[in-house]
Design an enzyme around this catalytic site. Structure first.
Site, PDB file in Angstrom:
ATOM      1  N   THR A 181       0.883  -1.173   0.000  1.00 50.03           N
ATOM      2  CA  THR A 181       0.000   0.000   0.000  1.00 50.03           C
ATOM      3  C   THR A 181       0.914   1.214   0.000  1.00 50.03           C
ATOM      4  OG1 THR A 181       0.005   0.083   2.400  1.00 50.03           O
ATOM      5  CG2 THR A 181      -1.756  -1.182   1.369  1.00 50.03           C
ATOM      6  N   GLU A 327      -5.416  -3.937  -1.482  1.00 47.87           N
ATOM      7  CA  GLU A 327      -5.775  -5.172  -0.779  1.00 47.87           C
ATOM      8  C   GLU A 327      -6.842  -5.983  -1.513  1.00 47.87           C
ATOM      9  OE1 GLU A 327      -5.526  -2.174   0.446  1.00 47.87           O
ATOM     10  OE2 GLU A 327      -4.717  -2.127   2.481  1.00 47.87           O
ATOM     11  N   LYS A 436     -15.802  15.795  11.790  1.00 50.83           N
ATOM     12  CA  LYS A 436     -16.891  15.659  12.762  1.00 50.83           C
ATOM     13  C   LYS A 436     -17.138  17.023  13.388  1.00 50.83           C
ATOM     14  CE  LYS A 436     -18.727  12.130  15.719  1.00 50.83           C
ATOM     15  NZ  LYS A 436     -18.458  10.974  16.551  1.00 50.83           N
ATOM     16  N   TRP A 441     -21.242  14.109  11.273  1.00 51.61           N
ATOM     17  CA  TRP A 441     -20.272  13.924  10.193  1.00 51.61           C
ATOM     18  C   TRP A 441     -20.543  14.860   9.025  1.00 51.61           C
ATOM     19  CZ3 TRP A 441     -16.491  11.421  12.078  1.00 51.61           C
ATOM     20  CH2 TRP A 441     -16.663  10.300  12.898  1.00 51.61           C
TER      21      TRP A 441
HETATM   22  P1  ADP Z   1      -3.673   3.982  -0.553  1.00 51.31           P
HETATM   23  O1  ADP Z   1      -4.462   3.293   0.532  1.00 51.31           O
HETATM   24  O2  ADP Z   1      -2.287   4.147  -0.194  1.00 51.31           O
HETATM   25  O3  ADP Z   1      -4.340   5.248  -1.068  1.00 51.31           O
HETATM   26  P2  ADP Z   1      -4.814   2.305  -2.601  1.00 51.31           P
HETATM   27  O4  ADP Z   1      -4.510   2.646  -3.994  1.00 51.31           O
HETATM   28  O5  ADP Z   1      -4.907   0.897  -2.229  1.00 51.31           O
HETATM   29  O6  ADP Z   1      -3.675   2.988  -1.762  1.00 51.31           O
HETATM   30  O7  ADP Z   1      -6.101   3.094  -2.183  1.00 51.31           O
HETATM   31  C1  ADP Z   1      -7.333   2.528  -1.909  1.00 51.31           C
HETATM   32  C2  ADP Z   1      -8.268   3.616  -1.497  1.00 51.31           C
HETATM   33  O8  ADP Z   1      -8.463   4.551  -2.546  1.00 51.31           O
HETATM   34  C3  ADP Z   1      -9.649   3.146  -1.141  1.00 51.31           C
HETATM   35  O9  ADP Z   1      -9.706   2.641   0.166  1.00 51.31           O
HETATM   36  C4  ADP Z   1     -10.452   4.432  -1.298  1.00 51.31           C
HETATM   37  O10 ADP Z   1     -10.340   5.260  -0.150  1.00 51.31           O
HETATM   38  C5  ADP Z   1      -9.753   5.122  -2.430  1.00 51.31           C
HETATM   39  N1  ADP Z   1     -10.491   4.911  -3.677  1.00 51.31           N
HETATM   40  C6  ADP Z   1     -10.261   3.992  -4.632  1.00 51.31           C
HETATM   41  N2  ADP Z   1     -11.152   4.120  -5.646  1.00 51.31           N
HETATM   42  C7  ADP Z   1     -11.968   5.138  -5.313  1.00 51.31           C
HETATM   43  C8  ADP Z   1     -13.107   5.750  -5.927  1.00 51.31           C
HETATM   44  N3  ADP Z   1     -13.576   5.374  -7.108  1.00 51.31           N
HETATM   45  N4  ADP Z   1     -13.693   6.764  -5.264  1.00 51.31           N
HETATM   46  C9  ADP Z   1     -13.237   7.195  -4.063  1.00 51.31           C
HETATM   47  N5  ADP Z   1     -12.186   6.661  -3.445  1.00 51.31           N
HETATM   48  C10 ADP Z   1     -11.555   5.641  -4.051  1.00 51.31           C
END
Ligand code: ADP
Length: 542
Positions: A181, A327, A436, A441
């Site tokens: 990640t 993940e 918050k 929220w």
């Molecule tokens: P990191 O956690 O380091 O950003 P990732 O690429 O695995 O790396 O990111 C996953 C996260 O990206 C998701 O948990 C979400 O918060 C965000 N994400 C992915 N796709 C979308 C989307 N279409 N809209 C909003 N958030 C998104």
């Protein structure tokens, strides 16, 4: 129990062997640093992946060993995607945008044995070489510079395998790939993808109601191959025999648009920040590029604002909004329009497409609040939890994070969502970004998407700032479009016209030239929070 069906192993070898024979002539195009283009075919990819697998086994690779890659998107990276798992190894993509000491931490944590690196990235490797100890470093020549010193030429591994050579048998649950990640939320954590997970993910991704990728497509993943397997697209393309175009290091809008036109790209994929650049470049140069009719753009990684989806549609680039995580291999959900929304009009359809979509087959979802799973009424918020055959069961050697899995076997995504009666997920925030205010929220994502619908705003990020009375209040950071100015009063009026509640309105609008980005192109809100930690309405004069 009597066997009902054959227990055939879901192996990536099958995907590449099938592509290399059935789609032998289909092209794989790679753009080099000097913008020249190398053309290979799936037959070449199969042949070269076998050579790589054979060479790695000769070099002593054992099943499960990690082979790091530090490369742009091009044919050799693709060969590692196929050849390393074919040898029984695990390709481990390193994010070349990370700081050298972070890369060293990840290499050591993953215990990578070998490295395959682009010659143009050797400088980056040199910056962390003293902190790591690869047994061998294979250098891919993208330029004419000779490979010497302690390095082995990658091309020298490409000798044809002996007649009758076959890769070692694969257990579908063994590792094939690995990715960390990006560390947006704490220390980087590694995920190992099994052959089975990637094979099933490729089937799920290709489906008509998912990304609809077929042998007739030409796919340009501009999402880097070190970002969650380039969203699995290289494998999905190989599974169906689609043409692949890899942009190398040239990820600016003009270079990408040139490639779209020249190679007749039908599908591309990337994070919203890159699309914003493409959209602006196309709007500023009407008629300059002739794109394929109904070209599709897969947008994920961050939320695609509805305004962007509408604008891209007008330019002939149809957005497919998808959600996923490192993940989850990564595809979890896709926001295509369900049949039940067809008669509900354009606005309802755009609203659905701006959500994160419905889960892909085999991915199960639930949203869990303080009192357990919440209703799918589009209102109740909870943390999105997922499970399925391509969802990680643990992080590699990181027991401290075992609390990301619930006792009943779901992965806690850290995304806060609502789920509507049609099954569409809508991300309202990441847990750490929630605001918050007075115990209630406020969704930073909703505010950002609304702001990015304003004609003068190019980018917007909303963060919480500390407020003595309400504990937290929203603060917007905005980047105006070129030559435009913004006015706080007008922006507030605009937000109200977009249905934003008055108490959600940001207490201030800080104007910046750019919003800091993470290594994968997402807004880096942690940095904004640091930069603006002393911000008060008084200090800003508003
Ligand atoms: P990191 O956690 O380091 O950003 P990732 O690429 O695995 O790396 O990111 C996953 C996260 O990206 C998701 O948990 C979400 O918060 C965000 N994400 C992915 N796709 C979308 C989307 N279409 N809209 C909003 N958030 C998104």
């Amino acid at each position: 129990m009597v066997a009902t069906m054959m227990n055939a192993q879901l192996s990536l070898n099958h995907i590449i062997e099938r592509a290399g024979t059935l789609f032998a002539d289909r092209e794989i195009v790679s753009q080099m640093p000097d913008k020249s283009v190398r053309r290979h075919t799936y037959a070449d990819l199969l042949r070269r992946s076998r050579s790589l697998a054979n060479a790695l086994i000769d070099a002593g690779l054992q099943t499960g060993d990690r082979v790091a890659t530090l490369m742009w998107n091009h044919h050799a990276h693709l060969e590692a995607y196929h050849g390393v798992p074919m040898a029984g190894g695990v390709y481990h993509t390193l994010n070349l945008r990370l700081a050298p000491n972070d890369i060293a931490y990840i290499v050591n944590h993953a215990k990578d044995r070998f490295l395959i690196v682009d010659d143009v990235l050797l400088k980056l490797y040199a910056a962390f070489a003293k902190d790591v100890s690869f047994e061998k470093v294979f250098v891919v020549s993208l330029t004419d510079a000779p490979v010497d010193g302690p390095f082995v030429s990658y091309e020298s591994l490409m000798a044809d395998v002996p007649a009758g050579w076959a890769p070692p048998p694969v257990d579908e649950n063994q590792g094939a790939g690995m990715c960390y990640t990006s560390g947006t939320t704490g220390k980087p954590k590694g995920v190992i993808y099994s052959h089975r997970a990637v094979a099933l993910h490729s089937m799920g991704s290709a489906m008509t109601d998912t990304l609809a990728i077929s042998q007739h497509d030409c796919v340009l993943p501009m999402v880097p191959m070190f970002h969650a397997n380039a969203w699995g697209l290289p494998f999905t393309c190989a599974m169906v025999g689609a043409k692949q175009v890899h942009p190398g290091p040239h990820l600016d809008p003009v270079s990408l648009l040139d490639l779209y036109e020249r190679e007749k790209v039908t599908i591309s994929a990337g994070v919203p920040t890159v699309w914003i650049g493409i959209q602006q470049t196309v709007s500023q140069n009407p008629g300059k590029w002739t794109l394929q009719p109904d070209m599709r753009m897969v947008v994920g990684g961050s939320a695609a604002p509805e305004a962007m989806i509408r604008d891209m549609d007008k330019l002939g680039m149809r957005v497919i909004h998808a959600w996923g995580m490192t993940e989850t291999t990564p595809l979890g959900s896709v926001a295509n329009v369900k049949q039940s929304l067809i008669d509900k009009g354009e606005d309802a359809q755009y609203a659905a497409r701006a959500k994160q979509g419905i889960p892909v087959p085999f991915v199960e979802i639930r949203a869990v609040g303080e009192d357990g799973p919440v209703a799918h009424d589009g209102q109740a918020m909870g943390e999105l939890q997922v499970r399925g055959p391509w969802v990680a069961a643990s992080y590699f050697d990181f027991p401290e994070a075992n609390d990301r899995w619930t006792d009943d076997g779901w992965f806690r995504t850290g995304d806060v969502v609502t789920i509507d009666p049609d099954g569409y997920i809508k991300i309202t925030d990441r847990t750490k970004d929630l605001i918050k205010s007075g115990g209630e929220w406020i969704s930073s994502v909703d505010l950002e998407n609304a702001l990015m619908g304003h004609q003068d705003i190019a980018e917007a990020a909303v963060i919480a700032y500390h407020h003595d009375k309400w504990v937290e209040r929203p603060l917007a950071v905005v980047v105006p479009k070129e030559g435009r100015t913004v006015d706080a009063g007008a922006l507030s009026d605009f937000l109200i016209s977009q249905g934003i509640a008055k108490w959600w309105l940001p207490d201030g609008f800080v104007v910046k030239d750019a919003i800091p980005r993470t290594s994968t192109g997402k807004f880096l809100k942690a940095k904004l929070r640091d930069e603006l930690s002393d911000w008060t309405p008084e200090s800003s004069g508003s």
